[in-house]
Design a protein around this motif. Structure first.
Motif, PDB file in Angstrom:
ATOM      1  N   ARG A 319       0.571  -1.025  -0.220  1.00  0.00           N
ATOM      2  CA  ARG A 319      -0.656  -0.519  -0.306  1.00  0.00           C
ATOM      3  C   ARG A 319       0.581   0.770  -0.049  1.00  0.00           C
ATOM      4  NH1 ARG A 319      -0.004  -1.730   5.075  1.00  0.00           N
ATOM      5  NH2 ARG A 319       0.290  -0.534   6.524  1.00  0.00           N
ATOM      6  N   ALA A 320      -0.087   2.483  -0.638  1.00  0.00           N
ATOM      7  CA  ALA A 320       1.443   3.798  -0.264  1.00  0.00           C
ATOM      8  C   ALA A 320       0.385   4.735   0.584  1.00  0.00           C
ATOM      9  CB  ALA A 320       1.326   4.305  -1.291  1.00  0.00           C
ATOM     10  N   GLU A 321       0.802   5.248   1.242  1.00  0.00           N
ATOM     11  CA  GLU A 321       0.435   6.802   2.806  1.00  0.00           C
ATOM     12  C   GLU A 321       0.788   7.589   1.455  1.00  0.00           C
ATOM     13  OE1 GLU A 321       1.594   4.001   6.792  1.00  0.00           O
ATOM     14  OE2 GLU A 321       2.791   5.781   6.176  1.00  0.00           O
ATOM     15  N   VAL A 322       0.022   8.531   2.025  1.00  0.00           N
ATOM     16  CA  VAL A 322      -0.323   9.056   0.050  1.00  0.00           C
ATOM     17  C   VAL A 322      -0.511  10.902   1.106  1.00  0.00           C
ATOM     18  CG1 VAL A 322      -1.220  10.393  -1.111  1.00  0.00           C
ATOM     19  CG2 VAL A 322      -0.942   7.655  -1.350  1.00  0.00           C
ATOM     20  N   ILE A 323       0.263  11.782   1.127  1.00  0.00           N
ATOM     21  CA  ILE A 323      -0.332  13.146   1.830  1.00  0.00           C
ATOM     22  C   ILE A 323      -0.202  13.927   0.830  1.00  0.00           C
ATOM     23  CG2 ILE A 323       0.147  14.985   3.306  1.00  0.00           C
ATOM     24  CD1 ILE A 323       1.611  13.054   4.757  1.00  0.00           C
ATOM     25  N   ALA A 324      -1.674  15.027   0.434  1.00  0.00           N
ATOM     26  CA  ALA A 324      -1.842  15.915  -0.669  1.00  0.00           C
ATOM     27  C   ALA A 324      -0.843  16.999  -0.418  1.00  0.00           C
ATOM     28  CB  ALA A 324      -2.804  16.735  -0.702  1.00  0.00           C
ATOM     29  N   TYR A 325       0.346  17.082  -1.080  1.00  0.00           N
ATOM     30  CA  TYR A 325       1.176  18.485  -0.798  1.00  0.00           C
ATOM     31  C   TYR A 325       0.081  19.655  -0.351  1.00  0.00           C
ATOM     32  CZ  TYR A 325       4.412  22.611  -1.593  1.00  0.00           C
ATOM     33  OH  TYR A 325       5.230  23.628  -1.570  1.00  0.00           O
ATOM     34  N   ASP A 326      -0.512  20.388  -0.694  1.00  0.00           N
ATOM     35  CA  ASP A 326      -0.500  21.316   0.135  1.00  0.00           C
ATOM     36  C   ASP A 326      -0.918  21.008   1.949  1.00  0.00           C
ATOM     37  OD1 ASP A 326      -1.166  22.700  -1.910  1.00  0.00           O
ATOM     38  OD2 ASP A 326      -2.768  23.017  -2.732  1.00  0.00           O
ATOM     39  N   GLU A 346      -3.696   4.247   0.332  1.00  0.00           N
ATOM     40  CA  GLU A 346      -4.400   3.900  -0.779  1.00  0.00           C
ATOM     41  C   GLU A 346      -3.504   2.604  -1.491  1.00  0.00           C
ATOM     42  OE1 GLU A 346      -5.872   5.851  -2.444  1.00  0.00           O
ATOM     43  OE2 GLU A 346      -6.433   7.448  -1.895  1.00  0.00           O
ATOM     44  N   GLY A 347      -4.912   1.933  -1.983  1.00  0.00           N
ATOM     45  CA  GLY A 347      -4.120   0.790  -2.673  1.00  0.00           C
ATOM     46  C   GLY A 347      -3.058   0.495  -4.239  1.00  0.00           C
ATOM     47  N   LYS A 348      -3.563  -0.532  -4.804  1.00  0.00           N
ATOM     48  CA  LYS A 348      -2.735  -0.712  -6.274  1.00  0.00           C
ATOM     49  C   LYS A 348      -3.637   0.649  -7.170  1.00  0.00           C
ATOM     50  CE  LYS A 348      -1.082  -5.561  -5.099  1.00  0.00           C
ATOM     51  NZ  LYS A 348      -0.541  -6.625  -5.584  1.00  0.00           N
ATOM     52  N   ASN A 349      -4.350   0.282  -6.935  1.00  0.00           N
ATOM     53  CA  ASN A 349      -5.081   1.259  -8.573  1.00  0.00           C
ATOM     54  C   ASN A 349      -5.267   2.972  -7.875  1.00  0.00           C
ATOM     55  OD1 ASN A 349      -6.090  -1.566  -9.368  1.00  0.00           O
ATOM     56  ND2 ASN A 349      -7.956  -1.223  -8.538  1.00  0.00           N
ATOM     57  N   TYR A 350      -4.573   2.767  -6.978  1.00  0.00           N
ATOM     58  CA  TYR A 350      -4.993   4.233  -6.743  1.00  0.00           C
ATOM     59  C   TYR A 350      -3.539   5.285  -8.350  1.00  0.00           C
ATOM     60  CZ  TYR A 350      -3.913   8.581  -4.986  1.00  0.00           C
ATOM     61  OH  TYR A 350      -3.441  10.330  -4.185  1.00  0.00           O
ATOM     62  N   VAL A 351      -3.937   5.811  -8.701  1.00  0.00           N
ATOM     63  CA  VAL A 351      -3.576   6.920  -9.672  1.00  0.00           C
ATOM     64  C   VAL A 351      -2.941   8.181  -8.866  1.00  0.00           C
ATOM     65  CG1 VAL A 351      -3.820   8.162 -11.811  1.00  0.00           C
ATOM     66  CG2 VAL A 351      -4.984   6.084 -11.813  1.00  0.00           C
ATOM     67  N   VAL A 352      -1.499   8.144  -9.217  1.00  0.00           N
ATOM     68  CA  VAL A 352      -0.708   9.149  -8.479  1.00  0.00           C
ATOM     69  C   VAL A 352      -1.201  10.965  -9.037  1.00  0.00           C
ATOM     70  CG1 VAL A 352       1.159  10.308  -8.062  1.00  0.00           C
ATOM     71  CG2 VAL A 352       1.356   8.132  -8.205  1.00  0.00           C
ATOM     72  N   LYS A 353      -1.098  11.952  -8.405  1.00  0.00           N
ATOM     73  CA  LYS A 353      -1.529  13.080  -8.375  1.00  0.00           C
ATOM     74  C   LYS A 353       0.031  14.100  -8.177  1.00  0.00           C
ATOM     75  CE  LYS A 353      -6.500  12.881  -6.947  1.00  0.00           C
ATOM     76  NZ  LYS A 353      -6.347  11.834  -6.675  1.00  0.00           N
ATOM     77  N   ASP A 354      -0.531  14.599  -8.984  1.00  0.00           N
ATOM     78  CA  ASP A 354       1.085  15.998  -9.149  1.00  0.00           C
ATOM     79  C   ASP A 354       0.816  16.994  -7.750  1.00  0.00           C
ATOM     80  OD1 ASP A 354       3.627  16.969 -10.795  1.00  0.00           O
ATOM     81  OD2 ASP A 354       2.396  19.107 -10.282  1.00  0.00           O
ATOM     82  N   GLY A 355       1.829  16.112  -7.049  1.00  0.00           N
ATOM     83  CA  GLY A 355       2.693  16.919  -6.382  1.00  0.00           C
ATOM     84  C   GLY A 355       2.635  15.677  -4.779  1.00  0.00           C
ATOM     85  N   ASP A 356       1.802  14.829  -5.159  1.00  0.00           N
ATOM     86  CA  ASP A 356       1.449  14.039  -4.496  1.00  0.00           C
ATOM     87  C   ASP A 356       2.958  13.609  -3.103  1.00  0.00           C
ATOM     88  OD1 ASP A 356      -1.107  13.454  -4.425  1.00  0.00           O
ATOM     89  OD2 ASP A 356      -0.647  11.394  -5.204  1.00  0.00           O
ATOM     90  N   VAL A 357       2.723  13.314  -1.619  1.00  0.00           N
ATOM     91  CA  VAL A 357       3.737  13.018  -0.745  1.00  0.00           C
ATOM     92  C   VAL A 357       3.590  12.150  -0.252  1.00  0.00           C
ATOM     93  CG1 VAL A 357       5.335  13.783   1.436  1.00  0.00           C
ATOM     94  CG2 VAL A 357       4.159  15.800   0.404  1.00  0.00           C
ATOM     95  N   MET A 358       4.838  10.592  -1.089  1.00  0.00           N
ATOM     96  CA  MET A 358       4.019   9.797  -1.104  1.00  0.00           C
ATOM     97  C   MET A 358       5.000   8.784   0.001  1.00  0.00           C
ATOM     98  SD  MET A 358       2.842   8.794  -4.715  1.00  0.00           S
ATOM     99  CE  MET A 358       1.438   7.408  -3.943  1.00  0.00           C
ATOM    100  N   HIS A 359       4.990   7.555   0.911  1.00  0.00           N
ATOM    101  CA  HIS A 359       5.128   7.252   1.454  1.00  0.00           C
ATOM    102  C   HIS A 359       4.878   4.741   0.851  1.00  0.00           C
ATOM    103  CE1 HIS A 359       8.209   4.779   4.380  1.00  0.00           C
ATOM    104  NE2 HIS A 359       6.671   3.954   5.438  1.00  0.00           N
ATOM    105  N   PHE A 360       5.761   4.569   0.731  1.00  0.00           N
ATOM    106  CA  PHE A 360       5.502   3.045   0.429  1.00  0.00           C
ATOM    107  C   PHE A 360       5.850   1.816   1.239  1.00  0.00           C
ATOM    108  CE2 PHE A 360       6.373   5.083  -3.564  1.00  0.00           C
ATOM    109  CZ  PHE A 360       5.052   5.356  -4.371  1.00  0.00           C
ATOM    110  N   LEU A 361       4.537   0.844   1.078  1.00  0.00           N
ATOM    111  CA  LEU A 361       5.030   0.019   2.494  1.00  0.00           C
ATOM    112  C   LEU A 361       4.895  -0.838   1.219  1.00  0.00           C
ATOM    113  CD1 LEU A 361       3.630   1.742   4.315  1.00  0.00           C
ATOM    114  CD2 LEU A 361       3.765  -0.090   5.480  1.00  0.00           C
ATOM    115  N   PHE A 362       5.847  -1.802   1.755  1.00  0.00           N
ATOM    116  CA  PHE A 362       6.179  -3.344   0.309  1.00  0.00           C
ATOM    117  C   PHE A 362       7.015  -4.638   0.744  1.00  0.00           C
ATOM    118  CE2 PHE A 362      10.268  -1.774   0.486  1.00  0.00           C
ATOM    119  CZ  PHE A 362      10.677  -2.671   0.353  1.00  0.00           C
ATOM    120  N   ASN A 363       6.705  -5.764   0.434  1.00  0.00           N
ATOM    121  CA  ASN A 363       7.691  -6.943   0.529  1.00  0.00           C
ATOM    122  C   ASN A 363       7.749  -8.186  -0.299  1.00  0.00           C
ATOM    123  OD1 ASN A 363       8.098  -8.673   2.670  1.00  0.00           O
ATOM    124  ND2 ASN A 363       5.895  -9.761   2.911  1.00  0.00           N
TER     125      ASN A 363
END
Length: 364
Positions: A319-326, A346-363
């Protein structure tokens, strides 16, 4: 992803390239000064990165980049190998977008390859050579496809119809990018052929210093000529940009810009426009070790964005932890954003928005 700077000889391509990349490509007042293409990796100016740096105070900051290629000047007859034609056309085929520089200034000291300044004639010269090269490509493909279409092959018949439409357009002087296609038709038959005139284009009007802010009569003519092309027109005083670039002191640069009525170097606008032209956008990662801008295609999903950092992130995406830039700027830190309930998972189908601050969890 690469954007190629093209144009006739002596219109300011290499000077512009030097402004963008600080790579100091050779530029001189005679045709074919550039023979091998110069390549520069250019930082994308982004004030959001500076703001994140202020808030997070990381050890280092890494901006997004875009690759700019300075390609040899083209002349009439290039499609038949005139000048450096074959080499030029091979180099431009390898780029993803075109920055077409047009001379829109008068200066008797700088020779024009055709004798006088006429940006529309210059544009048409290059358009025609690129269209002729694409016509050669389409004719070769049609030879093969027609044979298969005659046997009743439905797919070949569809491709033949598409190629005939392209051929008719090119013969009428219409570039591939200006033709209408169904989405599946475009993906299936146009994209694999790598037509040069299918590449997105931006026109860069190279003007004198006095026209840097509001353009001139040459620029007006260009805007009128390309109004149906869905192409951006950018006005840039390339010689002046080169002078600004020579100044080491930031304050001096700002004073120079103010004197000519600009709030930032035109080259910064050009780099951002080239980035968009290449269908690119930015997301950020923000931590004490590093604040970084990452480049992804517009429309990329969260796993694809994770894959830009490392292929393992995409393979093992959870999954991705997402914070809007604003929101990040409003609350000032990741912890305060979490407290306010503004961080999204957010999950696999989330479409990235310009300016998203993101952190990914993976295994993996």
């Amino acid at each position: 992803m690469k954007a190629g700077i093209v144009g006739l000889p002596n219109v300011g391509k290499s000077t512009l390239f030097n402004c963008l990349s600080n790579a100091k490509a050779q530029s001189a007042n005679f045709p074919f000064c550039t023979i091998e293409p110069n390549i520069g990796v250019v930082n994308v100016p982004d004030p959001r990165l500076q703001k994140l740096e202020e808030l997070v105070k990381p050890e280092r900051v890494i901006p997004a980049t875009v690759e700019i290629v300075d390609i040899a000047g083209l002349v009439k007859g290039a499609s038949k190998g005139e000048g450096l034609g074959n080499q030029f056309l091979a180099n431009i085929r390898e780029t993803d977008a075109i920055l077409h520089v047009l001379r829109c200034f008068d200066n008797d000291n700088i020779v024009h390859v055709d004798g006088n300044v006429n940006p529309i004639r210059d544009k048409e010269t290059i358009d025609m050579e690129l269209q002729l090269k694409d016509l050669e490509t389409v004719d070769k493909k049609l030879e093969k496809v027609k044979r298969a279409a005659k046997t009743g092959n439905k797919e070949a018949q569809k491709e033949e119809a598409c190629l005939l439409k392209i051929k008719a357009g090119l013969e009428a002087g219409v570039s591939v990018r200006a033709l209408d296609f169904e989405e599946d038709e475009y993906e299936e038959f146009v994209v694999p052929s790598q037509f040069i005139t299918a590449k997105p284009v931006m026109y860069v009007c190279n003007v004198d210093e006095g026209s840097a802010n509001s353009g001139n009569a040459y620029v007006d003519i260009v805007k009128e000529a390309v109004k149906d092309e869905n192409a951006e027109v950018l006005v840039l005083a390339v010689g002046t940009e080169a002078d600004i670039n020579e100044l080491d002191d930031f304050e001096e640069r700002q004073m120079f810009l103010q004197d000519i009525g600009l709030d930032e170097p035109g080259s910064s606008k050009l780099i951002r426009s080239a980035y968009k032209l290449l269908n690119q956008q930015t997301y950020f990662t923000a931590g004490v070790k590093e604040v970084r801008a990452w480049t992804v295609d517009i429309g990329a999903t969260a796993p694809q964005a994770a894959g830009v950092i490392h292929t393992d992130f995409e393979k093992g995406f959870i999954r991705a932890e997402v914070i809007a830039y604003d929101d990040f700027v409003t609350y000032g830190s990741e912890s305060k954003v979490k407290e306010a309930g503004k961080m999204r998972v957010e999950g696999k189908n989330y479409v990235v928005k310009d300016g998203d601050v993101m952190h990914f969890l993976f295994n993996v």
